[in-house]
Design a protein around this motif. Sequence first.
Motif, PDB file in Angstrom:
ATOM      1  N   LEU A 211      47.565  33.244 -20.481  1.00  0.00           N
ATOM      2  CA  LEU A 211      47.559  32.580 -19.183  1.00  0.00           C
ATOM      3  C   LEU A 211      46.237  31.858 -18.946  1.00  0.00           C
ATOM      4  CD1 LEU A 211      48.999  32.018 -16.541  1.00  0.00           C
ATOM      5  CD2 LEU A 211      48.121  34.190 -15.679  1.00  0.00           C
ATOM      6  N   GLN A 212      45.131  32.487 -19.313  1.00  0.00           N
ATOM      7  CA  GLN A 212      43.814  31.863 -19.134  1.00  0.00           C
ATOM      8  C   GLN A 212      43.708  30.578 -19.949  1.00  0.00           C
ATOM      9  OE1 GLN A 212      41.481  32.613 -16.990  1.00  0.00           O
ATOM     10  NE2 GLN A 212      40.096  31.022 -17.689  1.00  0.00           N
ATOM     11  N   PHE A 213      44.177  30.626 -21.209  1.00  0.00           N
ATOM     12  CA  PHE A 213      44.152  29.434 -22.053  1.00  0.00           C
ATOM     13  C   PHE A 213      45.007  28.336 -21.445  1.00  0.00           C
ATOM     14  CE2 PHE A 213      45.907  26.903 -25.580  1.00  0.00           C
ATOM     15  CZ  PHE A 213      44.725  26.383 -26.078  1.00  0.00           C
ATOM     16  N   ALA A 214      46.165  28.696 -20.943  1.00  0.00           N
ATOM     17  CA  ALA A 214      47.069  27.709 -20.332  1.00  0.00           C
ATOM     18  C   ALA A 214      46.414  27.064 -19.116  1.00  0.00           C
ATOM     19  CB  ALA A 214      48.386  28.367 -19.948  1.00  0.00           C
ATOM     20  N   LYS A 215      45.713  27.834 -18.321  1.00  0.00           N
ATOM     21  CA  LYS A 215      45.026  27.287 -17.148  1.00  0.00           C
ATOM     22  C   LYS A 215      43.928  26.313 -17.566  1.00  0.00           C
ATOM     23  CE  LYS A 215      45.742  31.130 -13.977  1.00  0.00           C
ATOM     24  NZ  LYS A 215      45.098  32.218 -13.218  1.00  0.00           N
ATOM     25  N   GLU A 216      43.139  26.715 -18.556  1.00  0.00           N
ATOM     26  CA  GLU A 216      42.060  25.847 -19.029  1.00  0.00           C
ATOM     27  C   GLU A 216      42.621  24.575 -19.675  1.00  0.00           C
ATOM     28  OE1 GLU A 216      38.776  26.208 -18.501  1.00  0.00           O
ATOM     29  OE2 GLU A 216      39.303  27.980 -17.322  1.00  0.00           O
ATOM     30  N   LEU A 217      43.680  24.722 -20.429  1.00  0.00           N
ATOM     31  CA  LEU A 217      44.303  23.581 -21.088  1.00  0.00           C
ATOM     32  C   LEU A 217      44.794  22.569 -20.054  1.00  0.00           C
ATOM     33  CD1 LEU A 217      45.127  22.490 -23.860  1.00  0.00           C
ATOM     34  CD2 LEU A 217      47.304  23.672 -23.586  1.00  0.00           C
ATOM     35  N   HIS A 218      45.332  23.057 -18.972  1.00  0.00           N
ATOM     36  CA  HIS A 218      45.854  22.179 -17.914  1.00  0.00           C
ATOM     37  C   HIS A 218      44.740  21.327 -17.292  1.00  0.00           C
ATOM     38  CE1 HIS A 218      48.498  20.813 -14.769  1.00  0.00           C
ATOM     39  NE2 HIS A 218      47.635  21.218 -13.860  1.00  0.00           N
ATOM     40  N   ARG A 219      43.531  21.843 -17.296  1.00  0.00           N
ATOM     41  CA  ARG A 219      42.400  21.126 -16.687  1.00  0.00           C
ATOM     42  C   ARG A 219      41.822  20.028 -17.577  1.00  0.00           C
ATOM     43  NH1 ARG A 219      39.287  26.454 -14.501  1.00  0.00           N
ATOM     44  NH2 ARG A 219      41.011  27.191 -13.234  1.00  0.00           N
TER      45      ARG A 219
ATOM     46  N   GLU B 253      44.355  14.492 -20.727  1.00  0.00           N
ATOM     47  CA  GLU B 253      45.560  14.418 -21.555  1.00  0.00           C
ATOM     48  C   GLU B 253      45.238  14.170 -23.025  1.00  0.00           C
ATOM     49  OE1 GLU B 253      49.473  14.518 -22.750  1.00  0.00           O
ATOM     50  OE2 GLU B 253      48.575  15.205 -20.897  1.00  0.00           O
ATOM     51  N   GLU B 254      44.302  13.280 -23.294  1.00  0.00           N
ATOM     52  CA  GLU B 254      43.946  12.969 -24.682  1.00  0.00           C
ATOM     53  C   GLU B 254      43.451  14.220 -25.413  1.00  0.00           C
ATOM     54  OE1 GLU B 254      40.370  10.493 -26.472  1.00  0.00           O
ATOM     55  OE2 GLU B 254      41.857   9.198 -25.518  1.00  0.00           O
ATOM     56  N   ARG B 255      42.655  15.012 -24.753  1.00  0.00           N
ATOM     57  CA  ARG B 255      42.123  16.248 -25.354  1.00  0.00           C
ATOM     58  C   ARG B 255      43.248  17.258 -25.586  1.00  0.00           C
ATOM     59  NH1 ARG B 255      38.291  18.120 -28.566  1.00  0.00           N
ATOM     60  NH2 ARG B 255      37.686  20.201 -28.021  1.00  0.00           N
ATOM     61  N   ARG B 256      44.161  17.388 -24.619  1.00  0.00           N
ATOM     62  CA  ARG B 256      45.301  18.304 -24.776  1.00  0.00           C
ATOM     63  C   ARG B 256      46.142  17.914 -25.987  1.00  0.00           C
ATOM     64  NH1 ARG B 256      45.968  18.088 -18.957  1.00  0.00           N
ATOM     65  NH2 ARG B 256      47.590  16.545 -19.280  1.00  0.00           N
TER      66      ARG B 256
END
Length: 58
Positions: free
Chosen positions: A3-11, A14-17
């Motif tokens: 969940l923590q990774f998903a939250k950080e990823l959302h921030r 888009e290019e980085r994701r």
Amino acid sequence: MTLQFAKELHRLPEERRQLIFRVRRQIAEGNYDTPERFRAALEALLDQHSQLDDPSEE
């Protein structure tokens, strides 16, 4: 994915994701570690090591 990774990823932008997803996919498929990447990583490691051994390069 935690969940923590998903939250950080959302921030992230888009290019980085997309880069993260691409690299994760390549790792899962066994295509990320190429001989060229390994060689480049090894050379970088050896360069760092030689700088630690030679104080005149600081």
